[in-house]
Design a protein around this motif. Structure first.
Motif, PDB file in Angstrom:
ATOM      1  N   GLU A 165      23.355 -14.827  12.491  1.00 19.23           N
ATOM      2  CA  GLU A 165      22.018 -14.678  13.084  1.00 19.23           C
ATOM      3  C   GLU A 165      20.970 -15.237  12.115  1.00 19.23           C
ATOM      4  N   VAL A 166      21.118 -16.531  11.855  1.00 20.67           N
ATOM      5  CA  VAL A 166      20.164 -17.230  10.984  1.00 20.67           C
ATOM      6  C   VAL A 166      19.818 -18.560  11.645  1.00 20.67           C
ATOM      7  N   ILE A 167      18.718 -19.159  11.187  1.00 25.51           N
ATOM      8  CA  ILE A 167      18.355 -20.473  11.723  1.00 25.51           C
ATOM      9  C   ILE A 167      18.983 -21.531  10.821  1.00 25.51           C
ATOM     10  N   TYR A 168      19.789 -22.381  11.411  1.00 25.20           N
ATOM     11  CA  TYR A 168      20.469 -23.424  10.632  1.00 25.20           C
ATOM     12  C   TYR A 168      19.618 -24.695  10.631  1.00 25.20           C
ATOM     13  N   PRO A 169      19.588 -25.394   9.499  1.00 25.65           N
ATOM     14  CA  PRO A 169      18.815 -26.648   9.485  1.00 25.65           C
ATOM     15  C   PRO A 169      19.517 -27.741  10.278  1.00 25.65           C
ATOM     16  N   CYS A 170      18.732 -28.643  10.897  1.00 24.52           N
ATOM     17  CA  CYS A 170      19.320 -29.795  11.591  1.00 24.52           C
ATOM     18  C   CYS A 170      19.279 -30.984  10.633  1.00 24.52           C
ATOM     19  N   PRO A 171      20.199 -31.932  10.815  1.00 25.07           N
ATOM     20  CA  PRO A 171      20.237 -33.074   9.882  1.00 25.07           C
ATOM     21  C   PRO A 171      18.925 -33.866   9.859  1.00 25.07           C
ATOM     22  N   VAL A 172      18.285 -34.030  11.018  1.00 20.33           N
ATOM     23  CA  VAL A 172      17.021 -34.784  11.030  1.00 20.33           C
ATOM     24  C   VAL A 172      15.879 -33.820  11.366  1.00 20.33           C
ATOM     25  N   GLU A 173      14.808 -33.910  10.602  1.00 19.92           N
ATOM     26  CA  GLU A 173      13.633 -33.048  10.806  1.00 19.92           C
ATOM     27  C   GLU A 173      13.060 -33.201  12.224  1.00 19.92           C
ATOM     28  N   PRO A 174      12.778 -32.096  12.924  1.00 16.88           N
ATOM     29  CA  PRO A 174      12.200 -32.214  14.270  1.00 16.88           C
ATOM     30  C   PRO A 174      10.928 -33.057  14.298  1.00 16.88           C
ATOM     31  N   LYS A 175      10.120 -32.924  13.233  1.00 12.75           N
ATOM     32  CA  LYS A 175       8.845 -33.646  13.216  1.00 12.75           C
ATOM     33  C   LYS A 175       9.082 -35.155  13.235  1.00 12.75           C
ATOM     34  N   VAL A 302      16.867 -13.299  14.138  1.00 15.50           N
ATOM     35  CA  VAL A 302      17.578 -13.910  15.277  1.00 15.50           C
ATOM     36  C   VAL A 302      18.514 -12.842  15.853  1.00 15.50           C
ATOM     37  N   TYR A 303      18.554 -12.724  17.174  1.00 18.30           N
ATOM     38  CA  TYR A 303      19.428 -11.731  17.822  1.00 18.30           C
ATOM     39  C   TYR A 303      20.390 -12.439  18.764  1.00 18.30           C
ATOM     40  N   HIS A 304      21.682 -12.212  18.572  1.00 21.11           N
ATOM     41  CA  HIS A 304      22.668 -12.792  19.485  1.00 21.11           C
ATOM     42  C   HIS A 304      22.884 -11.869  20.674  1.00 21.11           C
ATOM     43  N   TRP A 401      30.167 -15.020  17.150  1.00 27.17           N
ATOM     44  CA  TRP A 401      28.740 -14.824  16.854  1.00 27.17           C
ATOM     45  C   TRP A 401      28.584 -13.477  16.153  1.00 27.17           C
ATOM     46  N   SER A 402      27.963 -13.476  14.995  1.00 24.92           N
ATOM     47  CA  SER A 402      27.735 -12.180  14.350  1.00 24.92           C
ATOM     48  C   SER A 402      26.583 -11.477  15.076  1.00 24.92           C
ATOM     49  N   THR A 403      26.623 -10.149  15.075  1.00 25.91           N
ATOM     50  CA  THR A 403      25.623  -9.417  15.868  1.00 25.91           C
ATOM     51  C   THR A 403      25.003  -8.262  15.064  1.00 25.91           C
ATOM     52  N   TYR A 404      24.800  -8.487  13.761  1.00 25.47           N
ATOM     53  CA  TYR A 404      24.244  -7.411  12.920  1.00 25.47           C
ATOM     54  C   TYR A 404      22.875  -6.965  13.425  1.00 25.47           C
ATOM     55  N   ASN A 405      22.017  -7.934  13.715  1.00 24.99           N
ATOM     56  CA  ASN A 405      20.654  -7.576  14.121  1.00 24.99           C
ATOM     57  C   ASN A 405      20.654  -6.858  15.466  1.00 24.99           C
TER      58      ASN A 405
END
Ligand SMILES: CCCCCCCCCCCCCCCCCCCCCCCCCC(=O)SCCNC(=O)CCNC(=O)[C@H](O)C(C)(C)COP(=O)(O)OP(=O)(O)OC[C@H]1O[C@@H](n2cnc3c(N)ncnc32)[C@H](O)[C@@H]1OP(=O)(O)O
Ligand SMILES: NC(=O)C1=CN([C@@H]2O[C@H](COP(=O)(O)OP(=O)(O)OC[C@H]3O[C@@H](n4cnc5c(N)ncnc54)[C@H](OP(=O)(O)O)[C@@H]3O)[C@@H](O)[C@H]2O)C=CC1
Length: 515
Positions: A165-175, A302-304, A401-405
């Motif tokens: 439940e984390v945000i993973y970086p994408c290879p190319v910046e959205p901007k 982040v909540y799964h 999917w982990s569901t700690y949150n």
């Protein structure tokens, strides 16, 4: 008294995507559990020849909203539809409306997205990334805003096997992507799209991952949470079981299987079918809204919203139950008897496609042509097979999917909130849920009357007889041809006939002896 329901009372709530599957159920639950909320602003565009007002009227007068009207008779006054197109600059919202939104909104639920797997990169980025950024910018100018909830998907990182439940970086910046789309032309964009999405299976999941990154980067001092549902299915309990309203995800395939078009699917029977009822997702979303506003976590949580690690069901079990339900409550005017085979083997899948899908479609189209009608089955079959192939990625793999949150939040709720905003899928009985699901597809999507079930059963019996007749005729023709051409086939035939004759003679003789 429910603390969650009390939190939304008196609030001005902004929902994007309120005309969609999830958005409608969210709006319904909010109005039913917090009827004294101040207003729900919904950003809507005119569609399919309907004005904003006509669309809202149709939604509020649908069966989904029947219960709401008992507790909130003035439901029409609680909804304020605002003209908006999320793919335009500033969402094409008028100045007055924008002013009202900026000064009054307390809570935002951002559900709008393009969920098509095959959308163009430009459009998907506009909706799933740029619009999210724009909405965050608006949110940062809202002095009364308490919480911003972003709806993503559990598959935004489906290129990984275990997802936290984390945000993973994408290879190319959205901007960088947003900027380059401004000056690149469409042909070049479509050419570079496969290189950009790398190991994501489609543009949808890729742009949802970019959307999450944008949320992280543009969150400023906003109070934000992200919900990641897996495959959102029909309602489990509320406002009534089995409600569903579009052909996305499993729904289209259930129709295609129930009508006898789809008889084999390339799927891994043991893979987890991570379906999550839409009312469960909505309950979690509302609980997260309350928790985030009241407890103000330091970072974006982040909540799964998934079922696999709480109460797993695999595709085999699901398929068997879907077929069992077709026996009890068949769909009307089926093309063939419902039957389905899950195969994970490429060759078998090709074989089934040729024999069970394309051949019957071609034969039926020949029949239509001969009777002076327009052929249509091959086109329909191609469409179904295309859809099935687009979903294949998701039915041949399992994810963790982990569901700690999500579990933490469950334990934070009062017993009353756990009841009213139940998102504990451990209590879900899959067999019952799937039966209601198929029934819901029949009633709410196909709009078929339950009174037609006896006739539908009769129709299936006729199809079974035609099937037996066809197979027997085919067998006899093939056999006759073989006997005419092959000595070996003739020998086998004489062997079988003489064996049967001897067996019958022995049987007759032994029965005469007994007498
Ligand atoms: C031994 C035992 C065996 C037992 C066996 C038993 C077996 C029993 C079998 C029973 C089966 C039960 C299990 C099922 C497995 C489910 C897997 C689900 C996985 C889901 C994963 C989702 C994960 C991600 C979740 C998310 O995060 S997001 C939500 C997911 N997003 C989507 O699901 C969008 C997909 N769709 C598109 O991407 C576009 O639709 C596109 C498809 C490209 C078409 O595109 P195109 O060809 O352009 O066609 P359209 O113009 O769209 O439509 C043209 C015409 O086709 C219609 N039509 C549109 N769609 C669909 C659709 N699906 N299905 C059907 N029809 C559809 C539309 O009504 C229109 O009809 P018309 O109006 O012409 O009459
Ligand atoms: N359904 C599923 O299985 C899953 C869905 N999700 C996520 O849940 C959210 C909701 O999905 P769902 O309800 O199923 O999707 P729907 O396709 O049913 O709804 C999408 C919503 O977005 C709106 N929208 C799309 N484009 C625009 C636009 N240009 N301007 C204004 N509104 C627009 C649609 O409006 P309109 O009615 O005018 O088209 C509709 O209200 C999405 O973020 C999706 O990614 C996540 C996991 C699974």
């Amino acid at each position: 008294m429910s603390m969650i329901a009390a939190f939304y009372s008196g609030k001005s709530i902004l929902i994007t995507g309120a005309t969609g599957f999830l958005g409608k159920v969210l709006m319904e639950k909010l109005l039913r559990t917090s009827p004294d909320l101040k207003v729900i602003y919904i950003l809507v565009r005119p569609k399919a020849g309907q004005t904003l007002q006509q669309r809202i009227f149709q939604i509020l007068n649908s069966k989904l909203f029947e219960k709401v009207k008992e507790v909130c008779p003035n439901v029409h006054e609680k909804i304020r539809a605002i003209y908006a197109d999320l793919s335009q600059n500033d969402f094409a919202i008028s100045k007055e409306d924008m002013q009202e939104l900026l000064s009054c909104t307390n809570v935002i639920f951002h559900c709008a997205a393009t969920v098509r797997f095959d959308d163009t990169l430009r459009h998907a980025v506009q909706l799933n990334v740029t619009a999210t950024r724009q909405l965050l910018l608006m949110a940062s100018q809202m002095p009364k805003l308490e919480v911003f909830i972003h709806i993503s998907t559990a598959y935004s990182n489906c290129n990984l096997k275990h997802i936290d439940e984390v945000i993973y970086p994408c290879p190319v910046e959205p901007k960088k992507i947003i900027d380059s789309l401004e000056w690149l032309d469409d042909a070049i964009i479509e050419e570079i799209a496969p290189k950009l999405i790398r190991d994501w299976p489609n543009i949808y999941t890729y742009t949802k991952a970019l959307g999450e990154m944008v949320v992280q980067q543009e969150s400023r001092n906003l109070n934000i949470a992200i919900i990641r549902p897996s495959i959102v299915g029909a309602t489990w309990q509320e406002p009534f079981p089995g409600w569903v309203d579009n052909v996305n995800g499993p729904n289209g395939l259930i129709i295609a299987a129930g009508k006898g078009f789809l008889r084999a699917l390339k799927a891994t029977p043991k893979a987890v079918a991570d379906l999550i009822p839409v009312d469960t997702v909505v309950n979690l979303t509302l609980a997260v809204g309350w928790y985030t506003a009241v407890h103000r976590p330091k970072s974006t949580l982040v909540y799964h919203s998934t079922s696999g690690n709480f109460n797993p069901c695999n595709w085999h079990k699901m398929g068997v139950q879907v077929l069992a339900t077709f026996e009890k409550i068949p769909f009307e005017r089926a093309f063939r008897r419902p039957y389905a085979n899950f195969t994970s083997n490429n060759f078998t899948s090709l074989y089934w496609n040729a024999v069970s899908h394309r051949a019957p479609a071609i034969i039926y189209d020949c029949y239509l042509r001969l009777t002076g009608r327009k052929p249509r089955m091959t086109k329909l079959m191609n469409q179904i097979l295309r859809t099935a192939s687009m979903l294949e990625y998701f039915i041949n793999r399992s994810w963790e999917w982990s569901t700690y949150n999500t579990e933490m939040l469950m334990s934070e709720l009062s017993p009353e909130d756990q009841r009213v905003f139940n998102f504990d899928v451990r209590q879900l009985n899959w067999l019952e849920y799937i039966e209601n699901y198929v029934l819901g597809v029949k009633k709410y999507l196909l709009k078929e009357d339950m009174a037609g079930i006896p006739e539908a059963k009769q129709h299936l019996k006729r199809l079974r007889n035609i099937h037996y007749l066809f197979n027997t005729a085919l067998f006899l023709i093939v056999w006759r041809l073989l006997i005419a051409r092959s000595q070996m086939a003739r020998n086998v035939w004489f062997f079988i006939v003489s064996f049967c004759y001897k067996f019958l003679s022995y049987f007759r003789a032994s029965s005469t002896l007994k007498v």
